[in-house]
Design a protein around this motif. Structure first.
Motif, PDB file in Angstrom:
ATOM      1  N   GLU A  39       0.829  -1.201   0.000  1.00  0.00           N
ATOM      2  CA  GLU A  39       0.000   0.000   0.000  1.00  0.00           C
ATOM      3  C   GLU A  39       0.867   1.256   0.000  1.00  0.00           C
ATOM      4  O   GLU A  39       0.582   2.225  -0.714  1.00  0.00           O
ATOM      5  N   ARG A  40       1.918   1.228   0.805  1.00  0.00           N
ATOM      6  CA  ARG A  40       2.824   2.386   0.875  1.00  0.00           C
ATOM      7  C   ARG A  40       3.516   2.601  -0.466  1.00  0.00           C
ATOM      8  O   ARG A  40       3.670   3.739  -0.923  1.00  0.00           O
ATOM      9  N   ILE A  41       3.925   1.521  -1.122  1.00  0.00           N
ATOM     10  CA  ILE A  41       4.573   1.628  -2.438  1.00  0.00           C
ATOM     11  C   ILE A  41       3.605   2.211  -3.459  1.00  0.00           C
ATOM     12  O   ILE A  41       3.960   3.103  -4.237  1.00  0.00           O
ATOM     13  N   LYS A  42       2.343   1.730  -3.432  1.00  0.00           N
ATOM     14  CA  LYS A  42       1.342   2.253  -4.371  1.00  0.00           C
ATOM     15  C   LYS A  42       1.105   3.742  -4.128  1.00  0.00           C
ATOM     16  O   LYS A  42       0.990   4.519  -5.058  1.00  0.00           O
ATOM     17  N   GLU A  43       1.028   4.109  -2.833  1.00  0.00           N
ATOM     18  CA  GLU A  43       0.853   5.517  -2.477  1.00  0.00           C
ATOM     19  C   GLU A  43       1.985   6.365  -3.040  1.00  0.00           C
ATOM     20  O   GLU A  43       1.775   7.421  -3.635  1.00  0.00           O
ATOM     21  N   LEU A  44       3.193   5.903  -2.838  1.00  0.00           N
ATOM     22  CA  LEU A  44       4.370   6.644  -3.305  1.00  0.00           C
ATOM     23  C   LEU A  44       4.424   6.694  -4.833  1.00  0.00           C
ATOM     24  O   LEU A  44       4.818   7.710  -5.408  1.00  0.00           O
ATOM     25  N   GLU A  45       4.022   5.595  -5.489  1.00  0.00           N
ATOM     26  CA  GLU A  45       3.997   5.597  -6.954  1.00  0.00           C
ATOM     27  C   GLU A  45       2.976   6.597  -7.469  1.00  0.00           C
ATOM     28  O   GLU A  45       3.222   7.307  -8.447  1.00  0.00           O
ATOM     29  N   ILE A  46       1.813   6.673  -6.799  1.00  0.00           N
ATOM     30  CA  ILE A  46       0.783   7.639  -7.209  1.00  0.00           C
ATOM     31  C   ILE A  46       1.303   9.056  -7.010  1.00  0.00           C
ATOM     32  O   ILE A  46       1.158   9.917  -7.881  1.00  0.00           O
ATOM     33  N   GLN A  47       1.955   9.303  -5.867  1.00  0.00           N
ATOM     34  CA  GLN A  47       2.523  10.630  -5.613  1.00  0.00           C
ATOM     35  C   GLN A  47       3.583  10.971  -6.662  1.00  0.00           C
ATOM     36  O   GLN A  47       3.621  12.087  -7.177  1.00  0.00           O
ATOM     37  N   ALA A  48       4.438  10.030  -6.969  1.00  0.00           N
ATOM     38  CA  ALA A  48       5.491  10.267  -7.965  1.00  0.00           C
ATOM     39  C   ALA A  48       4.870  10.565  -9.323  1.00  0.00           C
ATOM     40  O   ALA A  48       5.324  11.469 -10.043  1.00  0.00           O
ATOM     41  N   SER A  49       3.817   9.844  -9.663  1.00  0.00           N
ATOM     42  CA  SER A  49       3.136  10.071 -10.939  1.00  0.00           C
ATOM     43  C   SER A  49       2.505  11.464 -10.978  1.00  0.00           C
ATOM     44  O   SER A  49       2.582  12.171 -11.990  1.00  0.00           O
ATOM     45  N   GLU A  50       1.887  11.876  -9.853  1.00  0.00           N
ATOM     46  CA  GLU A  50       1.291  13.215  -9.792  1.00  0.00           C
ATOM     47  C   GLU A  50       2.357  14.297  -9.932  1.00  0.00           C
ATOM     48  O   GLU A  50       2.168  15.283 -10.648  1.00  0.00           O
TER      49      GLU A  50
END
Length: 187
Positions: A39-50
């Motif tokens: 979940e933390r990795i997905k969160e960080l990937e979404i933030q990086a994408s944004e």
């Protein structure tokens, strides 16, 4: 307070700080479960994408801004003389009207007056734009404003005085745009 008590207080404060730091480290270092990690990795990937999207948009905005300002500058240079040309069109209109009436005129003095009026209007328009004629005849020769094309002997004026002007010179604001071609008195 004695030195011993100060050292005790100091040592006591240091031990207390060490305990607080160790407690914080223990709470931070609590192991994450695989699900929490994912979940933390997905969160960080979404933030990086944004952030990447925001960055790309800013780059595109900057490129558009740069292109717009370059076009504005080119247009400013390209059309800088537009207002001057518009003022000259009035003079052209006057010349065209004069040409139409030249054939009907029986008296050359009216033609001469018309041409003088148009000439004066043209000179006034040039002066409004910062163009001024260089006054040369009777002035001392100055290489900054004059170009000597000939010298003549003339004892009535001092040497190196402009006797006649072959072609008028002009100054635009503070820059000579055409030197006056003149005849200068010889020594």
């Amino acid at each position: 307070m004695s030195k011993e008590k100060k050292n005790e207080n100091k040592n006591g404060n240091e031990e207390e700080l060490k305990l607080n730091v160790e407690e914080e480290n223990q709470t931070e270092e609590a192991p994450l479960t695989d699900q929490q990690s994912d979940e933390r990795i997905k969160e960080l990937e979404i933030q990086a994408s944004e952030w990447q999207d925001k960055f790309l948009r800013k780059v595109a905005e900057f490129e558009n801004y740069k292109r717009r300002t370059e076009n504005d500058q080119l247009n400013l240079i390209k059309y800088a003389a537009e207002s001057f040309v518009i003022k000259l069109l009035d003079v052209v209109d006057d010349f065209e009207r004069s040409l139409v009436h030249i054939q009907d005129a029986k008296d050359t003095s009216t033609i001469e007056e018309g041409i003088k009026l148009v000439y004066n209007k043209l000179v006034k328009t040039l002066e409004e734009q910062g163009v001024k004629k260089i006054e040369s005849v009777g002035q001392p020769f100055d290489v900054n404003f004059h170009e000597a094309v000939m010298q003549m002997q003339n004892d009535s004026v001092p040497p190196h005085t402009v006797l006649d002007e072959i072609q008028s010179g002009y100054v635009y604001k503070d820059r000579v745009i055409r030197h006056s071609k003149v005849i200068v008195s010889d020594e």
